[in-house]
Design a protein around this motif. Structure first.
Motif, PDB file in Angstrom:
ATOM      1  N   THR A 131      -2.380  15.090  33.115  1.00  0.00           N
ATOM      2  CA  THR A 131      -1.637  16.238  33.632  1.00  0.00           C
ATOM      3  C   THR A 131      -2.467  17.017  34.639  1.00  0.00           C
ATOM      4  O   THR A 131      -1.938  17.512  35.640  1.00  0.00           O
ATOM      5  N   THR A 132      -3.766  17.127  34.401  1.00  0.00           N
ATOM      6  CA  THR A 132      -4.631  17.807  35.362  1.00  0.00           C
ATOM      7  C   THR A 132      -4.652  17.059  36.690  1.00  0.00           C
ATOM      8  O   THR A 132      -4.581  17.665  37.766  1.00  0.00           O
ATOM      9  N   VAL A 133      -4.722  15.739  36.642  1.00  0.00           N
ATOM     10  CA  VAL A 133      -4.699  14.946  37.873  1.00  0.00           C
ATOM     11  C   VAL A 133      -3.366  15.120  38.594  1.00  0.00           C
ATOM     12  O   VAL A 133      -3.308  15.161  39.830  1.00  0.00           O
ATOM     13  N   SER A 134      -2.272  15.229  37.838  1.00  0.00           N
ATOM     14  CA  SER A 134      -0.941  15.301  38.445  1.00  0.00           C
ATOM     15  C   SER A 134      -0.766  16.520  39.337  1.00  0.00           C
ATOM     16  O   SER A 134       0.122  16.552  40.180  1.00  0.00           O
ATOM     17  N   ARG A 135      -1.602  17.512  39.190  1.00  0.00           N
ATOM     18  CA  ARG A 135      -1.479  18.710  40.011  1.00  0.00           C
ATOM     19  C   ARG A 135      -1.847  18.454  41.476  1.00  0.00           C
ATOM     20  O   ARG A 135      -1.605  19.305  42.324  1.00  0.00           O
ATOM     21  N   GLY A 136      -2.442  17.291  41.756  1.00  0.00           N
ATOM     22  CA  GLY A 136      -2.746  16.945  43.144  1.00  0.00           C
ATOM     23  C   GLY A 136      -1.791  15.937  43.732  1.00  0.00           C
ATOM     24  O   GLY A 136      -2.076  15.347  44.770  1.00  0.00           O
ATOM     25  N   GLU A 137      -0.630  15.722  43.079  1.00  0.00           N
ATOM     26  CA  GLU A 137       0.307  14.705  43.553  1.00  0.00           C
ATOM     27  C   GLU A 137       0.863  15.001  44.939  1.00  0.00           C
ATOM     28  O   GLU A 137       1.144  14.085  45.704  1.00  0.00           O
ATOM     29  N   THR A 138       1.025  16.264  45.282  1.00  0.00           N
ATOM     30  CA  THR A 138       1.676  16.621  46.545  1.00  0.00           C
ATOM     31  C   THR A 138       0.718  16.604  47.719  1.00  0.00           C
ATOM     32  O   THR A 138       0.967  15.968  48.745  1.00  0.00           O
ATOM     33  N   ARG A 139      -0.383  17.303  47.567  1.00  0.00           N
ATOM     34  CA  ARG A 139      -1.304  17.497  48.685  1.00  0.00           C
ATOM     35  C   ARG A 139      -2.634  16.788  48.506  1.00  0.00           C
ATOM     36  O   ARG A 139      -3.524  16.933  49.324  1.00  0.00           O
ATOM     37  N   GLY A 140      -2.767  16.031  47.444  1.00  0.00           N
ATOM     38  CA  GLY A 140      -4.066  15.432  47.192  1.00  0.00           C
ATOM     39  C   GLY A 140      -5.000  16.490  46.632  1.00  0.00           C
ATOM     40  O   GLY A 140      -4.583  17.545  46.165  1.00  0.00           O
ATOM     41  N   GLY A 141      -6.272  16.234  46.678  1.00  0.00           N
ATOM     42  CA  GLY A 141      -7.208  17.218  46.155  1.00  0.00           C
ATOM     43  C   GLY A 141      -8.616  16.680  46.130  1.00  0.00           C
ATOM     44  O   GLY A 141      -8.958  15.740  46.840  1.00  0.00           O
ATOM     45  N   SER A 142      -9.424  17.282  45.260  1.00  0.00           N
ATOM     46  CA  SER A 142     -10.811  16.891  45.136  1.00  0.00           C
ATOM     47  C   SER A 142     -10.952  15.593  44.358  1.00  0.00           C
ATOM     48  O   SER A 142     -10.120  15.264  43.511  1.00  0.00           O
ATOM     49  N   SER A 143     -12.026  14.851  44.647  1.00  0.00           N
ATOM     50  CA  SER A 143     -12.323  13.643  43.902  1.00  0.00           C
ATOM     51  C   SER A 143     -12.805  13.937  42.484  1.00  0.00           C
ATOM     52  O   SER A 143     -12.812  13.047  41.632  1.00  0.00           O
ATOM     53  N   LEU A 144     -13.214  15.184  42.239  1.00  0.00           N
ATOM     54  CA  LEU A 144     -13.792  15.514  40.942  1.00  0.00           C
ATOM     55  C   LEU A 144     -12.778  15.378  39.809  1.00  0.00           C
ATOM     56  O   LEU A 144     -13.128  14.940  38.704  1.00  0.00           O
ATOM     57  N   THR A 145     -11.518  15.741  40.075  1.00  0.00           N
ATOM     58  CA  THR A 145     -10.514  15.685  39.002  1.00  0.00           C
ATOM     59  C   THR A 145     -10.269  14.259  38.530  1.00  0.00           C
ATOM     60  O   THR A 145     -10.326  13.984  37.326  1.00  0.00           O
ATOM     61  N   PRO A 146      -9.962  13.291  39.429  1.00  0.00           N
ATOM     62  CA  PRO A 146      -9.809  11.913  38.931  1.00  0.00           C
ATOM     63  C   PRO A 146     -11.092  11.341  38.370  1.00  0.00           C
ATOM     64  O   PRO A 146     -11.049  10.512  37.447  1.00  0.00           O
ATOM     65  N   LEU A 147     -12.251  11.772  38.874  1.00  0.00           N
ATOM     66  CA  LEU A 147     -13.517  11.298  38.298  1.00  0.00           C
ATOM     67  C   LEU A 147     -13.670  11.788  36.863  1.00  0.00           C
ATOM     68  O   LEU A 147     -14.101  11.035  35.980  1.00  0.00           O
ATOM     69  N   ALA A 148     -13.310  13.053  36.623  1.00  0.00           N
ATOM     70  CA  ALA A 148     -13.387  13.582  35.261  1.00  0.00           C
ATOM     71  C   ALA A 148     -12.412  12.846  34.347  1.00  0.00           C
ATOM     72  O   ALA A 148     -12.730  12.529  33.196  1.00  0.00           O
ATOM     73  N   ALA A 149     -11.207  12.551  34.876  1.00  0.00           N
ATOM     74  CA  ALA A 149     -10.238  11.805  34.073  1.00  0.00           C
ATOM     75  C   ALA A 149     -10.731  10.389  33.798  1.00  0.00           C
ATOM     76  O   ALA A 149     -10.503   9.843  32.706  1.00  0.00           O
ATOM     77  N   LEU A 150     -11.409   9.794  34.765  1.00  0.00           N
ATOM     78  CA  LEU A 150     -11.964   8.455  34.575  1.00  0.00           C
ATOM     79  C   LEU A 150     -13.044   8.469  33.494  1.00  0.00           C
ATOM     80  O   LEU A 150     -13.112   7.556  32.648  1.00  0.00           O
ATOM     81  N   ALA A 151     -13.875   9.496  33.496  1.00  0.00           N
ATOM     82  CA  ALA A 151     -14.885   9.626  32.442  1.00  0.00           C
ATOM     83  C   ALA A 151     -14.234   9.808  31.075  1.00  0.00           C
ATOM     84  O   ALA A 151     -14.702   9.256  30.067  1.00  0.00           O
ATOM     85  N   THR A 152     -13.141  10.563  31.044  1.00  0.00           N
ATOM     86  CA  THR A 152     -12.407  10.747  29.786  1.00  0.00           C
ATOM     87  C   THR A 152     -11.852   9.423  29.288  1.00  0.00           C
ATOM     88  O   THR A 152     -11.911   9.114  28.093  1.00  0.00           O
ATOM     89  N   THR A 153     -11.310   8.633  30.219  1.00  0.00           N
ATOM     90  CA  THR A 153     -10.780   7.319  29.850  1.00  0.00           C
ATOM     91  C   THR A 153     -11.869   6.446  29.243  1.00  0.00           C
ATOM     92  O   THR A 153     -11.663   5.795  28.203  1.00  0.00           O
ATOM     93  N   GLY A 154     -13.028   6.418  29.863  1.00  0.00           N
ATOM     94  CA  GLY A 154     -14.130   5.609  29.350  1.00  0.00           C
ATOM     95  C   GLY A 154     -14.589   6.074  27.974  1.00  0.00           C
ATOM     96  O   GLY A 154     -14.875   5.253  27.091  1.00  0.00           O
ATOM     97  N   THR A 155     -14.650   7.387  27.784  1.00  0.00           N
ATOM     98  CA  THR A 155     -15.079   7.927  26.496  1.00  0.00           C
ATOM     99  C   THR A 155     -14.084   7.574  25.392  1.00  0.00           C
ATOM    100  O   THR A 155     -14.475   7.178  24.283  1.00  0.00           O
ATOM    101  N   LEU A 156     -12.803   7.722  25.698  1.00  0.00           N
ATOM    102  CA  LEU A 156     -11.789   7.380  24.707  1.00  0.00           C
ATOM    103  C   LEU A 156     -11.827   5.894  24.359  1.00  0.00           C
ATOM    104  O   LEU A 156     -11.701   5.510  23.192  1.00  0.00           O
ATOM    105  N   ALA A 157     -12.004   5.048  25.374  1.00  0.00           N
ATOM    106  CA  ALA A 157     -12.061   3.606  25.121  1.00  0.00           C
ATOM    107  C   ALA A 157     -13.257   3.264  24.246  1.00  0.00           C
ATOM    108  O   ALA A 157     -13.160   2.428  23.331  1.00  0.00           O
TER     109      ALA A 157
END
Length: 347
Positions: A214-240
């Motif tokens: 949901t945090t990543v989805s906030r950049g769907e319209t205009r894009g945004g910083s690379s930090l948000t998807p990077l943080a989500a990617l780290a979350t994905t790795g931790t959960l896995a």
């Protein structure tokens, strides 16, 4: 629960809008009832396509796994009350979808005129009535599953409505969405005949993933910083990584409803590893692309991948609780979700 994340479904463009998979959606064609759409089929078919787009039907495949993963934590096999929990979840999920577009109709008229409400293919009052009727049906189904289930479904429904009407664009929006998804898993546990406490670790894992998406989805319209998807990617790795670890057998469940003892069978460990890898592949790859280039199209793909990744995540949570049949059943929903998402966007 995952009502539609905030933000446009497609980037602004002068060409006909497409889904995140770049496959044209039949529900995004000419407005029903116009001369240009006369060749698209009868009016009933056009209305059905419009409602399928409004309710984002492919995303429904991500819902049953919540209840099944919750049921797995009870140590009991899924029963008729589990089916009632699944039906309740589906109704509340679709209520959130309809309410979301009703609340966003002014914004959609400017940024997403192809959506069913601004295009006139679905009337706004009909969407609001549908949201109310689906909410009532979801609560009624939860009540049939028992008072503990209704005690979870009521705050779940309240969270869905609060998110769509008030919290979506506030800092509390992602947390509200995550809370809804975690409650949906607890609904499956309480309806099946167990307590909520043993299901809390699984609910937290699902809520954490939802928070990231949901945090990543906030950049769907205009894009945004690379930090948000990077943080989500780290979350994905931790959960896995957490999913592949063998948990300790829980000991806090009431004796009447023994918690599921984690399986030590090699097949269970292998299945958990495979499902965790599927989770990473489904969510992690588009997140990496969005981190390298946080443009609206790639961000949309990352959000769509995160939504579809809920299925292998739910399956892995069920497998971790020792419910291999539920894990396989949940995982079997993934191909259908992927196939239908090519026709109707899940975001």
């Amino acid at each position: 629960m995952t009502p539609r994340p905030p933000g446009p479904d497609q980037p602004a463009t002068t060409r006909p809008p497409q889904s995140p998979t770049s496959t044209p959606s039949p529900s995004q064609g000419p407005r029903a009832g116009t001369a240009s759409g006369a060749g698209d089929g009868d009016g009933a078919g056009a209305r059905a396509r419009a409602w399928a787009e409004l309710l984002r039907l492919p995303a429904l495949f991500t819902v049953p796994g919540d209840a099944l993963a919750g049921a797995a934590t009870t140590g009991n096999r899924p029963n008729p009350r589990t089916l009632l929990a699944i039906a309740s979840s589906l109704c509340l999920y679709e209520a959130g979808m309809a309410l979301n577009d009703w609340a966003d109709q002014a914004e959609d008229a400017l940024e997403r005129p192809h959506r069913p409400l601004p295009s006139g293919r679905v009337r706004p009052p009909a969407a609001l009535v549908a949201a109310g009727a689906l909410t009532a049906a979801g609560l009624a189904l939860a009540a049939r599953a028992g008072r503990p289930a209704l005690a979870v479904a009521a705050p779940l429904a309240a969270t869905v409505w609060a998110y769509d009407l008030a919290l979506k664009r506030t800092p509390a929006g992602p947390a509200a969405m995550a809370t809804a998804r975690g409650l949906d898993l607890l609904l499956g546990a309480t309806a099946t005949g167990g307590g909520a406490r043993p299901a809390l670790p699984s609910a937290l894992a699902l809520a954490t993933h939802t928070l990231a998406v949901t945090t990543v989805s906030r950049g769907e319209t205009r894009g945004g910083s690379s930090l948000t998807p990077l943080a989500a990617l780290a979350t994905t790795g931790t959960l896995a990584w957490t999913l592949t670890r063998t948990p300790q057998a829980p000991g806090t469940a009431p004796s009447r409803y023994p918690a599921a003892a984690p399986s030590r069978h090699p097949a269970a460990d292998t299945l958990r590893t495979v499902l965790a890898a599927a989770f990473v592949a489904t969510s992690g790859r588009p997140l990496l692309h969005a981190a390298l280039n946080p443009s609206p199209p790639l961000t949309q793909r990352a959000v769509g991948g995160g939504i579809r990744a809920m299925i292998p995540l739910q399956a892995a949570l069920a497998a971790r609780s020792g419910a291999l049949a539920s894990a396989l059943l949940t995982a079997a929903l993934a191909p259908a979700a992927r196939r239908f998402a090519r026709k109707v966007s899940v975001t």
